[in-house]
Design an enzyme around this catalytic site. Structure first.
Site, PDB file in Angstrom:
ATOM      1  N   HIS A   1       0.843  -1.198   0.000  1.00 21.56           N
ATOM      2  CA  HIS A   1       0.000   0.000   0.000  1.00 21.56           C
ATOM      3  C   HIS A   1       0.875   1.242   0.000  1.00 21.56           C
ATOM      4  CE1 HIS A   1       1.179  -0.250   4.203  1.00 21.56           C
ATOM      5  NE2 HIS A   1       0.906   1.050   4.276  1.00 21.56           N
TER       6      HIS A   1
ATOM      7  N   HIS B   1       5.518   6.657  -1.084  1.00 18.28           N
ATOM      8  CA  HIS B   1       6.348   5.468  -1.250  1.00 18.28           C
ATOM      9  C   HIS B   1       5.546   4.218  -0.912  1.00 18.28           C
ATOM     10  CE1 HIS B   1       6.723   6.048   3.089  1.00 18.28           C
ATOM     11  NE2 HIS B   1       7.044   4.760   3.152  1.00 18.28           N
TER      12      HIS B   1
END
Length: 182
Positions: A42, A123
């Site tokens: 995720h 990220h």
């Protein structure tokens, strides 16, 4: 009581097919470290930490007020933090992603929810405790982002599991006004 609190975060859940592709690519790097489970891949938007279970409805209400547009995310950069976290990131963060994060932070802050003071850096975590980074890795993953979610991080015998509690669609360019949560 432990069941009265949840460790919560808002995130972009990686679509299963993309997550499988990223996990396969990650394996091909043959790097040491502890891989993030494919199902847990995720991109965190806002980490909320330990929150009373009773506050989940409030978090859902705050998220339902977000009016952000869908966007494409191109993950094309491999990085490593000093703590050994290996991650994928975009070379250029889409403005729509920054606007989504800004709206979430604004709504959460207005409800006096304490957030991390570090600036947002898009990220996707790949490996923990990775002592090195692949020099010749050339990641290139396209992610059409059309929704964001509220997740609870739960511990079990196998480690962490991220359970999706609620999802909200992002607006398409041609959409206006309200939308319904899934």
């Amino acid at each position: 009581m432990k069941n009265d609190v949840l460790r919560l975060f808002f995130a972009l859940g990686c679509p299963p097919e993309l997550a499988e592709g990223i996990a396969t690519w990650r394996s091909s790097l043959h790097l040491p470290g502890r891989p993030v489970a494919t199902a847990n891949l995720h991109l965190t938007l806002a980490f909320l930490g330990q929150q009373p279970r009773a506050r989940v409805a409030q978090m859902q209400d705050l998220a339902s007020e977000v009016r952000a547009t869908a966007f494409d995310l191109h993950l094309d950069r491999l990085g490593r933090q000093r703590n050994g976290l290996l991650y994928l990131a975009p070379s250029h963060t889409p403005e729509a992603l920054l606007e989504l994060v800004e709206q979430l932070y604004s709504n959460l802050s207005s409800a006096a929810i304490q957030l991390d003071s570090r600036p947002f850096r898009a990220h996707l975590s790949l490996l923990r405790h990775c002592p090195t980074q692949a020099i010749d890795a050339n990641p290139s993953f396209d992610w059409p982002v059309s929704r964001f979610s509220l997740f609870a991080s739960e511990q079990n015998a196998r480690g962490s599991h991220y359970r999706q509690l609620h999802t909200w669609p992002l607006l398409r360019d041609e959409q206006e006004g309200s939308f319904t949560a899934e």
